[in-house]
Design a protein around this motif. Structure first.
Motif, PDB file in Angstrom:
ATOM      1  N   LEU A 145     -20.512 -71.187   6.943  1.00 48.03           N
ATOM      2  CA  LEU A 145     -19.611 -70.828   5.848  1.00 48.03           C
ATOM      3  C   LEU A 145     -19.324 -69.329   5.838  1.00 48.03           C
ATOM      4  CD1 LEU A 145     -21.068 -73.096   3.008  1.00 48.03           C
ATOM      5  CD2 LEU A 145     -18.829 -73.335   4.086  1.00 48.03           C
ATOM      6  N   GLN A 146     -20.372 -68.526   6.102  1.00 45.05           N
ATOM      7  CA  GLN A 146     -20.202 -67.075   6.151  1.00 45.05           C
ATOM      8  C   GLN A 146     -19.245 -66.678   7.277  1.00 45.05           C
ATOM      9  OE1 GLN A 146     -21.042 -64.776   4.166  1.00 45.05           O
ATOM     10  NE2 GLN A 146     -22.856 -65.346   3.003  1.00 45.05           N
ATOM     11  N   MET A 147     -19.416 -67.330   8.432  1.00 50.58           N
ATOM     12  CA  MET A 147     -18.536 -67.039   9.568  1.00 50.58           C
ATOM     13  C   MET A 147     -17.088 -67.416   9.243  1.00 50.58           C
ATOM     14  SD  MET A 147     -20.940 -68.276  12.753  1.00 50.58           S
ATOM     15  CE  MET A 147     -19.655 -68.005  13.961  1.00 50.58           C
ATOM     16  N   GLU A 148     -16.924 -68.560   8.566  1.00 51.47           N
ATOM     17  CA  GLU A 148     -15.590 -68.999   8.183  1.00 51.47           C
ATOM     18  C   GLU A 148     -14.966 -68.017   7.193  1.00 51.47           C
ATOM     19  OE1 GLU A 148     -12.241 -71.337   8.303  1.00 51.47           O
ATOM     20  OE2 GLU A 148     -14.047 -71.475   9.546  1.00 51.47           O
ATOM     21  N   ALA A 149     -15.792 -67.529   6.256  1.00 53.39           N
ATOM     22  CA  ALA A 149     -15.299 -66.556   5.277  1.00 53.39           C
ATOM     23  C   ALA A 149     -14.867 -65.258   5.965  1.00 53.39           C
ATOM     24  CB  ALA A 149     -16.381 -66.275   4.234  1.00 53.39           C
ATOM     25  N   GLU A 150     -15.682 -64.805   6.936  1.00 50.45           N
ATOM     26  CA  GLU A 150     -15.339 -63.591   7.670  1.00 50.45           C
ATOM     27  C   GLU A 150     -14.041 -63.767   8.451  1.00 50.45           C
ATOM     28  OE1 GLU A 150     -16.698 -60.603   7.630  1.00 50.45           O
ATOM     29  OE2 GLU A 150     -18.139 -61.267   6.098  1.00 50.45           O
ATOM     30  N   LYS A 151     -13.877 -64.970   8.991  1.00 48.15           N
ATOM     31  CA  LYS A 151     -12.668 -65.264   9.763  1.00 48.15           C
ATOM     32  C   LYS A 151     -11.435 -65.215   8.863  1.00 48.15           C
ATOM     33  CE  LYS A 151     -10.733 -68.784  12.841  1.00 48.15           C
ATOM     34  NZ  LYS A 151     -10.951 -70.121  13.436  1.00 48.15           N
ATOM     35  N   LEU A 152     -11.564 -65.800   7.671  1.00 44.80           N
ATOM     36  CA  LEU A 152     -10.449 -65.784   6.725  1.00 44.80           C
ATOM     37  C   LEU A 152     -10.124 -64.361   6.270  1.00 44.80           C
ATOM     38  CD1 LEU A 152     -11.314 -68.934   4.567  1.00 44.80           C
ATOM     39  CD2 LEU A 152      -9.365 -68.670   6.093  1.00 44.80           C
ATOM     40  N   LYS A 153     -11.200 -63.559   6.045  1.00 45.03           N
ATOM     41  CA  LYS A 153     -10.995 -62.177   5.607  1.00 45.03           C
ATOM     42  C   LYS A 153     -10.258 -61.370   6.681  1.00 45.03           C
ATOM     43  CE  LYS A 153     -15.050 -61.983   2.577  1.00 45.03           C
ATOM     44  NZ  LYS A 153     -16.425 -61.454   2.417  1.00 45.03           N
ATOM     45  N   SER A 154     -10.618 -61.636   7.951  1.00 42.78           N
ATOM     46  CA  SER A 154      -9.982 -60.882   9.042  1.00 42.78           C
ATOM     47  C   SER A 154      -8.505 -61.237   9.193  1.00 42.78           C
ATOM     48  CB  SER A 154     -10.709 -61.159  10.360  1.00 42.78           C
ATOM     49  OG  SER A 154     -10.552 -62.515  10.738  1.00 42.78           O
ATOM     50  N   ASN A 155      -8.122 -62.451   8.728  1.00 40.39           N
ATOM     51  CA  ASN A 155      -6.728 -62.882   8.815  1.00 40.39           C
ATOM     52  C   ASN A 155      -5.910 -62.475   7.598  1.00 40.39           C
ATOM     53  OD1 ASN A 155      -7.081 -64.103  11.300  1.00 40.39           O
ATOM     54  ND2 ASN A 155      -7.677 -66.074  10.404  1.00 40.39           N
ATOM     55  N   SER A 156      -6.603 -61.995   6.561  1.00 41.48           N
ATOM     56  CA  SER A 156      -5.893 -61.670   5.310  1.00 41.48           C
ATOM     57  C   SER A 156      -5.301 -60.257   5.350  1.00 41.48           C
ATOM     58  CB  SER A 156      -6.844 -61.801   4.130  1.00 41.48           C
ATOM     59  OG  SER A 156      -7.917 -60.880   4.269  1.00 41.48           O
TER      60      SER A 156
END
Length: 647
Positions: free
Chosen positions: A636-647
């Motif tokens: 979940l943390q990795m997914e959150a980081e991925k979303l943040k990097s795309n924002s």
């Protein structure tokens, strides 16, 4: 591992096979072969538990699943192509309901340390794993992928299944079986209703399939490309070869040669023993030796020769009459069925002596053009048949045109003229209609016999243009080889529609590809065409990857649109909520483990729980749950980081 143990079956007192045994390993690719009527389809039905054996059993592991495709079946469905294929995932609906109920129950509970809570968490994890295993996350994408691989186009997917022919309906059944991903596939002539492109796709799919496969097929190339093991059924017994079909054929000939040598040696030995017995039967001084020889004969296990049915069609086409250089020519030819346009502005030329293969997906116009040239269909545009061209036409449903009430002999006798009438029995004999078989009525003939009779009719009148539409349907492999040899020696012009790559190999000098209501000419035979298509597909794939990569770089350099940004924010909030719940779950598990640590550190106080072993089991279970929870939190943390990097 599936175990077939001593199965036997008989029909009307006649034994089909007896005491047949073999094992099916998890990754086996088995080709099931034998003459027509040997029992191949019957064995598949027994393994699939569609019928029961007269004796013996099939032992199947508890969690094993089968996917069984018969040669033909009646399909009754009011759904669309897509929705019918989606029924393959009916089990996913039950899993989704369980996941929803378990999730709701966890959300309503606060007894994080109780056994009941941990059981619910464990069951939820199990159901989520099952959901992923059955392809829940990619179900809809997989449905499209498999249906398109089997020849459907995007516009077909929402059309009612009932609008399609039985052959196309069978493709949907095959798609459903592949989508279910059973442990063992049982496929009876799966290529019967497929075109070359779909066969190639199915080959690739089956080569990479995770489970076992048992296959009945008369397509030699298909068997060779997939099977790594061949089981032959002959005379009620089986022979198991760790080899593909072509290798098996060579090994079988070696086996028969050795068997015949052993048989001949045994027969010599038997004759010598019998001569000794006959010579000294009445001599008292030799009575003991005679009795010994008699016992030796009684105990001898006699070698039986496996008789292979080598009967097959045997003929050659009559010499082709001379014709003009241009045999067939079309200009701006069109053909429609109502609003369905099959051929548009078609320009096609066939020259004297050419051997041409028509290939392409079903429904693209191969049979339509064949019928137009043969004079069996109306059309728009120009069609010129060359000087002195006489046409012999064999259609896919040629046998349906036979009079069911006439005998085999009458069918030929009614249309034979001149001196050829004297050779009717000889012609029929070449097509395996000898003796009383010529008096059989057409209506009781098998599909293969009707096809052979239809082919025999082509010999009655010499022609210089042969048009053959799927002539190998219902023919066994040896008969297909004989027909191919006859066509290789044929001196006239040949147009042939076929999906059998082995049959087409080396037979034609030109391939006409039908696609999008038009045609494209390829010089060479089918192998040249398929290699060219393979290279084109690879180039297309590489170009697609380059385009996608270029689009990805361009998108990363541009600002996200408002809607995309909002969606990212919603996804990020959702992930953060899941992270919070995951952290609460981890904290609860760590508290429970801490309590366990205290108990284990005081063995005197908790002697009974420790002695029973229950405390250790609970402790190990909690540790396992914590490990899964931590992995989930990290993902979940990795997914959150991925979303943040795309924002």
């Amino acid at each position: 591992m599936i175990s077939v143990n001593n199965i036997s079956i008989s029909f009307s007192g006649n034994i089909l096979f007896e005491n047949v045994s073999f094992l099916i390993n998890p990754t086996d690719r088995i080709g099931l072969v034998g003459v027509n009527g040997a029992g191949k389809s019957t064995i598949l039905k027994i393994i699939a538990q569609k019928i029961e054996a007269s004796s013996g059993e099939v032992i199947v592991p508890k969690d094993n699943t089968f996917g069984y495709l018969p040669q033909e079946m009646q399909i009754d469905s009011n759904l669309s192509i897509y929705d019918e294929a989606l029924t393959a995932f009916s089990e996913l609906e039950e899993i989704e309901k369980k996941i929803a109920n378990l999730t709701q129950e966890i959300g309503n509970r606060e007894d994080y340390e109780s056994k009941e809570y941990l059981k619910i968490v464990d069951e939820l994890t199990h159901q989520n794993e099952r959901y992923s295993l059955f392809g829940g996350d990619t179900a809809e994408a997989n449905v499209e992928k498999v249906l398109k691989g089997l020849g459907f186009i995007q516009n077909d997917l929402n059309r009612p299944l009932q609008e399609f022919s039985n052959g196309w309906q069978m493709r949907v059944e095959l798609a459903k079986i592949l989508l279910k991903q059973p442990n063992c596939l049982l496929l009876d002539e799966p290529t019967n209703h497929l075109d070359i492109e779909s066969i190639l796709w199915l080959e690739d799919y089956l080569q990479n399939y995770h489970g076992a496969l048992i296959l009945v097929s008369h397509d030699r190339t298909f068997l060779d490309n997939i099977s790594n093991r061949t089981i032959e059924i002959t005379r009620g017994r089986i022979y198991d070869y760790k080899a593909s079909y072509s290798h098996y054929v060579a090994l079988r000939e070696e086996r028969l040669t050795q068997q015949k040598a052993t048989f001949n040696n045994q027969q010599k030995e038997v004759q010598e023993i019998e001569r000794f017995i006959e010579r000294f039967r009445y001599k008292n001084t030799k009575a003991k030796q005679v009795q010994s020889r008699i016992k030796q004969l009684d105990k001898m296990e006699m070698v039986e020769l496996d008789e292979i049915d080598r009967s097959t069609i045997h003929f050659k086409f009559p010499p082709a009459p001379p014709s003009g250089k241009v045999v067939v020519e079309t200009e701006k030819l069109n053909k429609s069925y109502g609003e369905l346009h099959v051929l548009k502005d078609l320009d096609f030329v066939s020259l004297k002596g050419e051997k041409i293969a028509f290939v392409g997906k079903n429904g693209e116009g191969k049979t339509t053009l064949s019928k137009i040239i043969a004079g069996a269909l109306e059309y728009e545009g120009k069609l010129n048949i060359g000087y002195n061209v006489s046409i012999g036409y064999y259609s896919q449903n040629q046998w349906e045109m036979l009079n069911p009430e006439k005998t085999v002999f009458e069918t030929i006798d009614d249309i034979a003229v001149g001196d050829i009438r004297k050779n009717i029995k000889s012609i029929l004999g070449s097509f395996m209609f000898g003796g009383e078989a010529i008096d059989k009525k057409v209506k009781i003939l098998s599909g293969g016999e009707k096809s052979r009779l239809s082919l025999a009719k082509l010999l009655l009148n010499p022609v210089n243009l042969l048009i053959l539409d799927e002539p190998t349907n219902h023919l066994d492999m040896r008969s297909k080889d004989i027909l191919k040899n006859a066509l290789l020696m044929y001196e006239g012009t040949l147009i042939i529609v076929s999906h059998d790559r082995d049959f087409l190999q080396g037979l034609t000098t030109k391939v006409i590809e039908f696609k999008n209501r038009a045609i494209k000419e390829h010089l060479g035979d089918i192998s040249n065409f398929l290699e060219k298509k393979r290279i084109e597909n690879l180039k297309s794939l590489e170009e697609s990857k380059k385009i996608n990569a270029s689009k990805s770089v361009q998108a990363s350099n541009n600002k996200l649109k408002y809607e995309q940004r909002k969606q990212l924010e919603r996804d990020l909030r959702k992930i953060n909520n899941q992270i919070t719940k995951a952290e609460e779950n981890i904290e609860a598990l760590e508290n429970e483990i801490s309590i366990m640590d205290t108990k284990l550190a005081n063995p005197d106080q908790y002697a009974k729980e420790i002695a029973s072993g229950e405390l250790y089991k609970e402790y190990d279970a909690l540790k396992a749950f914590l490990k899964k929870a931590m992995q989930n939190w990290e993902e979940l943390q990795m997914e959150a980081e991925k979303l943040k990097s795309n924002s």
